[in-house]
Scaffold this active site. Structure first.
Site, short mmCIF file in Angstrom:
data_model
loop_
_atom_site.label_atom_id
_atom_site.label_comp_id
_atom_site.label_asym_id
_atom_site.label_seq_id
_atom_site.Cartn_x
_atom_site.Cartn_y
_atom_site.Cartn_z
CB THR A 22 83.88 107.96 32.34
OG1 THR A 22 84.26 109.06 31.53
CG2 THR A 22 82.37 107.79 32.26
CB THR A 91 88.36 105.30 28.22
OG1 THR A 91 87.56 106.45 27.94
CG2 THR A 91 87.60 104.33 29.10
N1 LIG Z 1 85.39 107.28 29.37
C1 LIG Z 1 86.30 108.04 29.96
O1 LIG Z 1 86.85 107.66 30.97
C2 LIG Z 1 86.64 109.35 29.27
C3 LIG Z 1 87.10 110.46 30.20
N2 LIG Z 1 87.17 111.70 29.47
C4 LIG Z 1 88.49 110.15 30.78
O2 LIG Z 1 89.34 109.66 30.08
O3 LIG Z 1 88.72 110.46 31.91
#
Ligand SMILES: NC(=O)C[C@H](N)C(=O)O
Length: 328
Positions: A22, A91
């Site tokens: 993200t 994340t």
């Molecule tokens: N906040 C994020 O980065 C979540 C995203 N879906 C990922 O892990 O790429």
């Protein structure tokens, strides 16, 4: 502890490795939702020369152990030429990458992972602050010798215990017993404090991660559906079991018959797996049947440790010893 002192004579060298997530995402111009597009911009840091790398740009649900191994090799290559390394990452699987890097890298040059919960175009995006935090933690002298860390929302976590605890909040990371440090800023001056010393560390050097390890998730009334198929396919199994590592009675004979390593983790969010109960399927009977308790590792981290050990050709007894002695 004093803030990191900038060295005016020679700039410190920071490698920033972008992998997507993200923190690198924006609204998708070609379809629904947001998608990773390029790399987040790195804030300028006085007295620091920054080199950026972008080995892949993926949403972290698409990141595999093979990507993590590639990342570990890139870090091993750049670490000797830099004072610190920051990795930006999605994340969702960030804790898995942090833990695998912890298993694969010697604890020399600091490596700090971060990401964001809000994408680059959202109001109150958390990416720039997290990235600045990660850089300042990585460059802090007290970060040395600790192995990979995660900096998120001002908290600093170790790779063993860090876990994603919220799907949307900006304080998305936690884990038992909690952060090992904290970064705050007064003006532009970072204040980094660690609450614990570095832990013992073993670095494994598998040539590949081709072993197959699957996770099964226990629930009330599970009679072992899917177990036989998974045990036949995989080289090893991890079960996210109940409480201190207990299962319904039907699982006991299945585990007794399995020659491959079966690691028992827990679906409970904190605490160890320990062989307390002697009823059929209780932890004590599973260990007697040959199952290996995962200690404090959650199922997905236990899976990575088992994957590394199986890929190195470890036998069941040696795997059990590593989990029991905590040499990871
Ligand atoms: N906040 C994020 O980065 C979540 C995203 N879906 C990922 O892990 O790429």
């Amino acid at each position: 502890m004093t803030p990191a002192a900038p060295d005016s004579a020679s700039p410190r060298r920071l490698a920033v490795i972008h992998t997507g997530g993200t923190i690198a995402s924006r609204p998708n111009p070609h379809g629904p939702g947001v998608t990773p597009q390029g790399a987040p911009s790195v804030p300028g840091l006085g007295g620091v020369s920054i080199t950026e790398f972008q080995p892949f740009t993926l949403p972290s649900p698409h990141v595999t152990p093979a990507h993590m191994l590639r990342l570990a090799r890139l870090i091993a290559e750049v670490a000797p030429h830099h004072d610190a390394v920051v990795v930006t990452h999605g994340t969702d699987t960030l804790e898995e990458t942090a833990f695998l890097l912890h298993l694969l890298l010697p604890p020399g040059t600091p490596v700090v992972l971060t990401g964001s919960m809000r994408h680059a175009e959202e109001v109150s995006g958390d990416g720039p602050g997290n990235l600045l935090d990660a850089a300042q933690v990585a460059l802090h002298p007290a970060a040395r010798g600790r192995g990979p860390l995660v900096a998120f929302g001002g908290d600093i976590f170790d790779a063993h215990t860090v876990t994603k605890v919220h799907t949307t909040a900006v304080d998305a990371f936690g884990g038992y017993p909690g952060p090992i440090g904290r970064i705050d800023r007064v003006g532009e001056t970072p204040h980094v404090r660690f609450f614990a010393g570095p832990e013992a560390h073993a670095a494994y050097a598998p040539e590949h991660l081709n072993a197959r390890v699957e996770i099964l998730y226990a629930y009330a009334g599970w009679q072992g559906e899917g177990y036989a198929e998974a045990a036949a396919r995989a080289d090893g199994l991890v079960i996210a079991a109940l409480g201190t590592g207990n299962l319904p009675a039907e699982l006991l004979p299945l585990i007794e018959r399995t020659q491959k390593p079966v690691v028992i983790a827990t679906r409970t969010h904190a605490g160890p797996v320990i062989p307390v109960y002697g009823y059929a399927g209780g932890g004590a009977t599973l260990v007697q049947a040959g199952a290996i308790p995962a200690s404090f590792l959650n199922a997905h981290k236990a899976r990575l440790l088992l994957l590394v050990l199986l890929s190195l050709g470890y036998a069941r007894e040696d795997i059990a010893r590593v989990f029991a002695e905590g040499t990871f």
